[in-house]
Design a protein around this motif. Structure first.
Motif, PDB file in Angstrom:
ATOM      1  N   ASP A  53       0.823  -1.211   0.000  1.00 41.58           N
ATOM      2  CA  ASP A  53       0.000   0.000   0.000  1.00 41.58           C
ATOM      3  C   ASP A  53       0.859   1.263   0.000  1.00 41.58           C
ATOM      4  O   ASP A  53       0.527   2.252  -0.667  1.00 41.58           O
ATOM      5  CB  ASP A  53      -0.917   0.012   1.222  1.00 41.58           C
ATOM      6  N   LEU A  54       1.942   1.256   0.755  1.00 36.63           N
ATOM      7  CA  LEU A  54       2.789   2.446   0.855  1.00 36.63           C
ATOM      8  C   LEU A  54       3.527   2.732  -0.443  1.00 36.63           C
ATOM      9  O   LEU A  54       3.959   3.855  -0.682  1.00 36.63           O
ATOM     10  CB  LEU A  54       3.787   2.281   2.000  1.00 36.63           C
ATOM     11  N   GLY A  95      -0.327   5.911  -1.071  1.00 36.03           N
ATOM     12  CA  GLY A  95       1.038   5.446  -1.243  1.00 36.03           C
ATOM     13  C   GLY A  95       1.894   6.493  -1.927  1.00 36.03           C
ATOM     14  O   GLY A  95       1.399   7.494  -2.463  1.00 36.03           O
ATOM     15  N   LEU A  96       3.204   6.264  -1.920  1.00 33.85           N
ATOM     16  CA  LEU A  96       4.153   7.244  -2.456  1.00 33.85           C
ATOM     17  C   LEU A  96       3.868   7.620  -3.905  1.00 33.85           C
ATOM     18  O   LEU A  96       3.965   8.782  -4.286  1.00 33.85           O
ATOM     19  CB  LEU A  96       5.574   6.691  -2.345  1.00 33.85           C
ATOM     20  N   GLY A 135      -9.651   9.437  -4.147  1.00 34.53           N
ATOM     21  CA  GLY A 135      -9.969  10.775  -3.636  1.00 34.53           C
ATOM     22  C   GLY A 135      -8.745  11.660  -3.598  1.00 34.53           C
ATOM     23  O   GLY A 135      -7.602  11.186  -3.560  1.00 34.53           O
ATOM     24  N   ASN A 136      -8.940  12.955  -3.639  1.00 35.50           N
ATOM     25  CA  ASN A 136      -7.832  13.906  -3.639  1.00 35.50           C
ATOM     26  C   ASN A 136      -7.021  13.776  -2.357  1.00 35.50           C
ATOM     27  O   ASN A 136      -7.591  13.717  -1.263  1.00 35.50           O
ATOM     28  CB  ASN A 136      -8.345  15.338  -3.777  1.00 35.50           C
ATOM     29  N   TYR A 137      -5.724  13.760  -2.477  1.00 35.52           N
ATOM     30  CA  TYR A 137      -4.865  13.595  -1.314  1.00 35.52           C
ATOM     31  C   TYR A 137      -5.002  14.800  -0.388  1.00 35.52           C
ATOM     32  O   TYR A 137      -4.833  15.953  -0.802  1.00 35.52           O
ATOM     33  CB  TYR A 137      -3.409  13.428  -1.748  1.00 35.52           C
ATOM     34  N   GLY A 138      -5.322  14.538   0.868  1.00 38.18           N
ATOM     35  CA  GLY A 138      -5.531  15.603   1.835  1.00 38.18           C
ATOM     36  C   GLY A 138      -6.757  16.445   1.559  1.00 38.18           C
ATOM     37  O   GLY A 138      -6.952  17.488   2.179  1.00 38.18           O
ATOM     38  N   TYR A 175      -5.738  -2.434  12.945  1.00 36.22           N
ATOM     39  CA  TYR A 175      -4.760  -1.364  12.741  1.00 36.22           C
ATOM     40  C   TYR A 175      -5.440  -0.223  12.003  1.00 36.22           C
ATOM     41  O   TYR A 175      -6.366  -0.422  11.212  1.00 36.22           O
ATOM     42  CB  TYR A 175      -3.582  -1.886  11.913  1.00 36.22           C
ATOM     43  N   GLN A 176      -4.984   0.992  12.285  1.00 32.25           N
ATOM     44  CA  GLN A 176      -5.386   2.171  11.522  1.00 32.25           C
ATOM     45  C   GLN A 176      -4.118   2.894  11.076  1.00 32.25           C
ATOM     46  O   GLN A 176      -3.196   3.083  11.867  1.00 32.25           O
ATOM     47  CB  GLN A 176      -6.238   3.118  12.363  1.00 32.25           C
ATOM     48  N   MET A 177      -4.101   3.301   9.809  1.00 23.79           N
ATOM     49  CA  MET A 177      -2.872   3.892   9.276  1.00 23.79           C
ATOM     50  C   MET A 177      -3.197   4.797   8.101  1.00 23.79           C
ATOM     51  O   MET A 177      -4.165   4.582   7.377  1.00 23.79           O
ATOM     52  CB  MET A 177      -1.915   2.785   8.812  1.00 23.79           C
ATOM     53  N   GLU A 178      -2.372   5.806   7.896  1.00 25.17           N
ATOM     54  CA  GLU A 178      -2.409   6.627   6.689  1.00 25.17           C
ATOM     55  C   GLU A 178      -1.035   7.254   6.489  1.00 25.17           C
ATOM     56  O   GLU A 178      -0.381   7.645   7.463  1.00 25.17           O
ATOM     57  CB  GLU A 178      -3.461   7.718   6.789  1.00 25.17           C
TER      58      GLU A 178
END
Length: 427
Positions: A131-132, A229-230, A244-247, A406-409
């Motif tokens: 994912d990253l 992801g990067l 979706g738009n990042y941020g 887990y929760q991650m972003e």
């Protein structure tokens, strides 16, 4: 649903092993996760994070004539990036018989629980690593051309693993399944770059992608169930609609150039990796984002092309006849830690992830990229997170389940502190 039984793991249980009791044939490397997860920040506010961004400095400073009028001050301008954590869950199960059989003799048998947990962790980290790297859709592999017969040829080292349930999704709309979907991965050939599936997809096209079943399908999930992801963050365009738009910031809106990282492309035509391209990338990041690059990242094929760039610097000190000191090739480091290689460009370390997308080099100022998490910094069993929750969950069968959460972003307070070169030839 079938549970892991004694017969499934008997090879790991029936012998007395040494220190490394089980040799897992899968590659455990997850360098991108290791590189980015060094900085984690717990996110409050019900899993949401609002990051204020200064997009215009306040005030004015200019020369005036003697006795002249004072200029009017301009105001500061700010905006905000909003992020939500992506939830992840994991489940593995064990039959009662497996647990009892594996603990009859603690000296002769690999304890079933430790065996399951160690290898489950490998899968968890591999999925997070994928994912990253990706563009927010969680792609496990891309099809370079239409291919409707298993094994399916993909464009790079597959991030899929045997046993996964996957869909082959149309890249044109992130909604059309290529075939029935919910295929089981029955084999992965890393050298041939193919994925074998339990059934054949249909009507595929170049750019279609493998993804974990029912995790990126507009009709089913509405939005992607993967972290950003990067390769989606460091892009001159907005992510796919399903992501979706990042941020929450639209890069297509005039005035939002502060959210558009440097991307050096070549209109889809691959060209050789050059010193000038890498210098342009470093300078572009410095000019636009004020970032000082402290990491390059790519796959191994691009790393080999960089190795070739260094050919002119190779030399051998010849004296009396004897063995050559050092030799050629490269001195390997332990890649499982963070993917750090022996190479540097302009004194900046180069990281290699075998699963990185093809034909791309990424550069980062890693101080502006970090992982936001929930209460637990790493994935953990729910019994360690919530009170009065048992480790083993009783099922309706003679099995136990173990649930993880887990929760991650992947967050950034300055996306222009990174960038990428695309359309880089790998051969």
């Amino acid at each position: 649903m079938a549970a892991t039984a004694t017969t499934d793991v008997i090879e790991a249980l029936k012998y007395a092993y040494g220190v490394n009791k089980v040799l897992n044939v899968f590659n455990h490397e997850s360098p991108t996760w290791a590189m980015l997860s060094k900085v984690k920040k717990p996110m409050g506010g019900r899993g949401q994070f609002i990051m204020p961004l200064l997009v215009q400095n306040p005030g004015v400073f200019k020369g005036i004539a003697q006795g002249g009028s004072l200029p009017s001050a301009t105001v500061a301008d700010t905006t905000e990036a909003t992020f939500s954590l992506q939830e992840y869950v994991g489940i593995y199960d064990m039959s009662w018989k497996l647990i009892q059989d594996s603990t009859k003799d603690k000296f002769a048998f690999q304890q079933a629980l430790q065996f399951m947990e160690d290898n489950f962790r490998n899968r968890v980290v591999r999925n997070l690593n994928s994912d990253l790297i990706s563009d927010g859709r969680g792609a496990l592999a891309y099809l370079p051309a239409a291919d409707n017969t298993s094994p399916i040829t993909v464009s790079a080292l597959p991030r899929a693993e045997t046993g996964m349930l996957v869909d082959v999704m149309a890249t044109s709309d992130d909604d059309t399944l290529r075939g029935a979907g919910n295929f089981t991965v029955t084999g992965v050939d890393t050298q041939a770059r193919t994925i074998k599936t339990s059934a054949d997809p249909s009507s595929t096209a170049a750019g279609d992608y493998f993804v974990l079943a029912a995790t990126c399908d507009v009709s089913v999930t509405t939005t992607s169930l993967h972290s950003n992801g990067l390769l989606g963050i460091l892009d001159s365009s907005n992510p796919a609609t399903v992501v979706g738009n990042y941020g929450g910031i639209n890069r297509s809106t005039a005035g939002n150039e502060f959210w558009i990282p440097v991307e050096l492309g070549n209109s889809g035509s691959n060209r050789p990796l050059t010193e000038d391209l890498l210098l342009q990338l470093m300078d572009g990041i410095r000019e636009k984002g004020g970032g000082m690059v402290n990491a390059f990242a790519s796959n191994l094929a691009i790393l080999r092309r960089y190795h070739e760039l260094l050919t002119a610097e190779r030399y051998f000190a010849l004296s009396k006849p004897g063995t050559l000191s050092g030799g050629i090739g490269r001195v390997e480091k332990d890649p499982a830690k963070d993917g750090l290689t022996p190479y540097e460009f302009s004194g900046v370390p180069w990281y290699a992830d075998p699963y990185f997308d093809p034909n791309v080099v990424v550069a980062l100022d890693t101080s502006h990229f970090f992982i936001g998490t929930g209460e637990n910094e790493v994935p953990r069993p729910i019994s360690e997170i919530f009170d009065n929750v048992p480790f083993f969950r009783q099922t309706t069968s003679a099995t136990f389940e173990v649930a993880w959460y887990y929760q991650m972003e992947l967050l950034s307070d300055n996306v222009c502190a990174g960038g990428k070169v695309v359309d880089v030839a790998e051969s």
